[in-house]
Design a protein around this motif. Structure first.
Motif, PDB file in Angstrom:
ATOM      1  N   ALA A 233     -63.251 -24.126 -70.279  1.00 16.90           N
ATOM      2  CA  ALA A 233     -63.226 -25.312 -70.366  1.00 16.90           C
ATOM      3  C   ALA A 233     -63.562 -26.194 -69.144  1.00 16.90           C
ATOM      4  O   ALA A 233     -64.185 -27.267 -69.199  1.00 16.90           O
ATOM      5  N   ALA A 234     -62.795 -25.660 -68.296  1.00 14.81           N
ATOM      6  CA  ALA A 234     -62.836 -26.525 -66.953  1.00 14.81           C
ATOM      7  C   ALA A 234     -64.036 -26.343 -65.944  1.00 14.81           C
ATOM      8  O   ALA A 234     -64.179 -26.874 -64.966  1.00 14.81           O
ATOM      9  N   CYS A 235     -64.809 -25.519 -66.388  1.00 12.34           N
ATOM     10  CA  CYS A 235     -66.026 -24.993 -65.568  1.00 12.34           C
ATOM     11  C   CYS A 235     -67.304 -25.392 -66.115  1.00 12.34           C
ATOM     12  O   CYS A 235     -67.491 -25.795 -67.376  1.00 12.34           O
ATOM     13  N   ASP A 236     -68.319 -25.249 -65.305  1.00 12.83           N
ATOM     14  CA  ASP A 236     -69.583 -25.772 -65.686  1.00 12.83           C
ATOM     15  C   ASP A 236     -70.443 -24.310 -66.225  1.00 12.83           C
ATOM     16  O   ASP A 236     -71.296 -24.609 -67.080  1.00 12.83           O
ATOM     17  N   ILE A 237     -70.132 -22.957 -65.773  1.00 12.24           N
ATOM     18  CA  ILE A 237     -70.907 -22.029 -66.052  1.00 12.24           C
ATOM     19  C   ILE A 237     -69.854 -20.783 -65.810  1.00 12.24           C
ATOM     20  O   ILE A 237     -68.942 -20.750 -64.880  1.00 12.24           O
ATOM     21  N   VAL A 238     -70.229 -19.570 -66.568  1.00 13.20           N
ATOM     22  CA  VAL A 238     -69.327 -18.421 -66.512  1.00 13.20           C
ATOM     23  C   VAL A 238     -70.460 -17.478 -66.067  1.00 13.20           C
ATOM     24  O   VAL A 238     -71.393 -17.105 -66.729  1.00 13.20           O
ATOM     25  N   GLU A 239     -70.036 -16.574 -65.035  1.00 16.30           N
ATOM     26  CA  GLU A 239     -70.813 -15.512 -64.926  1.00 16.30           C
ATOM     27  C   GLU A 239     -69.798 -14.223 -64.914  1.00 16.30           C
ATOM     28  O   GLU A 239     -68.816 -14.142 -64.368  1.00 16.30           O
ATOM     29  N   VAL A 240     -70.345 -13.109 -65.551  1.00 13.71           N
ATOM     30  CA  VAL A 240     -69.797 -11.917 -65.759  1.00 13.71           C
ATOM     31  C   VAL A 240     -70.406 -10.843 -65.216  1.00 13.71           C
ATOM     32  O   VAL A 240     -71.667 -10.772 -65.257  1.00 13.71           O
ATOM     33  N   ASP A 241     -69.559  -9.656 -64.490  1.00 11.91           N
ATOM     34  CA  ASP A 241     -70.433  -8.641 -64.029  1.00 11.91           C
ATOM     35  C   ASP A 241     -70.331  -7.128 -65.019  1.00 11.91           C
ATOM     36  O   ASP A 241     -71.003  -6.215 -64.353  1.00 11.91           O
ATOM     37  N   GLY A 242     -69.759  -7.369 -65.980  1.00 10.69           N
ATOM     38  CA  GLY A 242     -69.757  -6.361 -67.038  1.00 10.69           C
ATOM     39  C   GLY A 242     -68.428  -5.402 -66.802  1.00 10.69           C
ATOM     40  O   GLY A 242     -68.168  -4.348 -67.645  1.00 10.69           O
ATOM     41  N   HIS A 243     -67.691  -5.408 -65.639  1.00 11.86           N
ATOM     42  CA  HIS A 243     -66.499  -4.506 -65.249  1.00 11.86           C
ATOM     43  C   HIS A 243     -65.608  -5.408 -66.090  1.00 11.86           C
ATOM     44  O   HIS A 243     -65.330  -6.507 -66.413  1.00 11.86           O
TER      45      HIS A 243
ATOM     46  N   LEU B 291     -78.024 -17.863 -57.776  1.00 11.48           N
ATOM     47  CA  LEU B 291     -78.707 -18.380 -59.121  1.00 11.48           C
ATOM     48  C   LEU B 291     -77.692 -19.224 -60.029  1.00 11.48           C
ATOM     49  O   LEU B 291     -78.251 -20.354 -60.495  1.00 11.48           O
ATOM     50  N   THR B 292     -76.529 -18.565 -60.154  1.00 12.93           N
ATOM     51  CA  THR B 292     -75.520 -19.337 -60.899  1.00 12.93           C
ATOM     52  C   THR B 292     -75.303 -20.671 -60.417  1.00 12.93           C
ATOM     53  O   THR B 292     -75.308 -21.559 -61.120  1.00 12.93           O
ATOM     54  N   HIS B 293     -75.236 -20.739 -59.047  1.00 16.16           N
ATOM     55  CA  HIS B 293     -75.121 -22.045 -58.607  1.00 16.16           C
ATOM     56  C   HIS B 293     -76.131 -23.219 -59.112  1.00 16.16           C
ATOM     57  O   HIS B 293     -76.186 -24.167 -59.365  1.00 16.16           O
ATOM     58  N   ARG B 294     -77.373 -22.626 -58.859  1.00 19.64           N
ATOM     59  CA  ARG B 294     -78.656 -23.278 -59.150  1.00 19.64           C
ATOM     60  C   ARG B 294     -78.583 -24.076 -60.552  1.00 19.64           C
ATOM     61  O   ARG B 294     -78.899 -24.838 -61.099  1.00 19.64           O
ATOM     62  N   LEU B 295     -78.288 -22.857 -61.533  1.00 18.16           N
ATOM     63  CA  LEU B 295     -78.344 -23.051 -62.837  1.00 18.16           C
ATOM     64  C   LEU B 295     -77.280 -24.150 -63.314  1.00 18.16           C
ATOM     65  O   LEU B 295     -77.337 -24.905 -64.183  1.00 18.16           O
ATOM     66  N   ALA B 296     -75.928 -24.147 -62.687  1.00 16.25           N
ATOM     67  CA  ALA B 296     -75.006 -25.126 -62.939  1.00 16.25           C
ATOM     68  C   ALA B 296     -75.467 -26.426 -62.580  1.00 16.25           C
ATOM     69  O   ALA B 296     -75.252 -27.482 -63.280  1.00 16.25           O
ATOM     70  N   LEU B 297     -76.404 -26.381 -61.775  1.00 17.78           N
ATOM     71  CA  LEU B 297     -76.783 -27.957 -61.299  1.00 17.78           C
ATOM     72  C   LEU B 297     -78.062 -28.550 -62.126  1.00 17.78           C
ATOM     73  O   LEU B 297     -78.265 -29.736 -62.324  1.00 17.78           O
ATOM     74  N   HIS B 298     -78.780 -27.287 -62.717  1.00 18.71           N
ATOM     75  CA  HIS B 298     -80.030 -27.643 -63.235  1.00 18.71           C
ATOM     76  C   HIS B 298     -80.029 -28.221 -64.818  1.00 18.71           C
ATOM     77  O   HIS B 298     -80.887 -29.134 -65.036  1.00 18.71           O
ATOM     78  N   GLY B 299     -78.856 -27.901 -65.512  1.00 18.76           N
ATOM     79  CA  GLY B 299     -78.987 -28.339 -66.865  1.00 18.76           C
ATOM     80  C   GLY B 299     -80.047 -27.536 -67.789  1.00 18.76           C
ATOM     81  O   GLY B 299     -80.146 -26.388 -67.616  1.00 18.76           O
TER      82      GLY B 299
END
Length: 300
Positions: free
Chosen positions: A138-148, A258-266
């Protein structure tokens, strides 16, 4: 995808997955059996898809938190110290373990930038999700996982979906449990080595991901154009041509950028997704022009 950042314009990213200690040697050629080589250069740094993506996100101006397994072995402490130096907040879910962390032995060929990697990856740890996972997400804007760390990845992605946080999958290769993960993924960027069962082409991979609930997907192909697809169509994004010195971690950097860009993009549009891929590809290409996964950051 959600609009805006939760911290005054500074995006907050949660990265879930693998952290290794990378021992990287720059060599003239890969050794033959029983051959000994003297490396040109050596690096010892934290690595792994999620860790490198988090470091990239932080370098680009975001706040990055990494959920992973490292442990208290001296080699693990070295990996954690490297990430702390870079400004990544590390939540070590195997902090009590005294076993060595996953160590990646990496040879980079000086003339081509190609790398060879041997690692145990995440096989030494089975991680249970932390009790405060919902609060962390809840404290973040976006979540990235690598499958590990399969169970942790599934819990993080499902929690993000329940809390309306966008999710990004770094799909380096097909893993046990990937199919269970896909329904909770908004954006998946795959390497050319990512092959779902019975799927062998980028177009088929994009179709497979769409059929399994992923709205936005792309396949990176080294220096070749990135192929992408979304709800309203698709296309390609050219990758900048650079003098390649080292391809190690390029995909991880691509995902972090990409994750950084998407977090800013909306809210995403086809034009916005293509532009985010283009910007991420520029960062990843820049990372390929120097040896290792850190030197590119020193140039700004």
């Amino acid at each position: 995808m959600a609009d805006g950042s939760r911290s005054g314009g500074v995006p907050v990213g949660l990265f879930v997955g693998l952290c290794t200690l990378d021992v990287v040697q720059l060599v003239d050629h890969a050794p033959a059996p029983d051959e000994k080589l003297t490396a040109r250069e050596q690096l010892v740094v934290a690595g792994g898809p999620a860790a490198n993506a988090a470091a990239t996100f932080r370098h680009l101006g975001g706040r990055a938190r990494l959920l992973t397994a490292i442990g208290s072995h001296p080699l693990g402490l070295a990996a954690a110290a490297d990430l702390h130096r870079l400004g990544v907040r590390v939540s070590d879910l195997a902090a009590e373990s005294t076993e060595p962390p996953a160590v990646s032995s990496i040879l980079v060929t000086a003339s081509t930038g190609e790398r060879a990697v041997a690692s145990t990856n995440a096989t030494a740890h089975r991680l249970d999700p932390p009790g405060d996972l919902a609060t962390v997400v809840a404290a973040c804007d976006i979540v990235e996982v690598d499958g590990h760390h399969r169970e942790l990845a599934l819990a993080a992605a499902r929690t993000a979906r329940a809390l309306d946080r966008p999710t990004v999958l770094d799909a380096g290769s097909w893993k046990d449990g990937t199919e269970d993960l896909l329904p909770s993924i908004d954006v998946a960027v795959c390497s050319a080595d990512f092959h779902p069962p019975g799927v062998n082409t980028p177009t088929a991979t994009l179709r497979f991901l769409r059929e399994h609930g992923v709205a936005w997907a792309a396949v990176s192909r080294g220096g070749g154009p990135i192929v992408w697809a979304g709800p309203d169509g698709g296309g390609t994004v050219d990758v900048p041509q650079v003098e390649v010195r080292d391809t190690l971690g390029a995909g991880d950097v691509l995902h972090g950028a990409l994750t950084h860009r998407l977090a800013l993009h909306g809210t995403l549009t086809s034009e916005g997704f293509a532009e985010a891929l283009r910007a991420a590809a520029e960062v990843a290409s820049r990372a390929c022009t120097s040896f290792g996964t850190r030197a590119w950051m020193q140039g700004g």
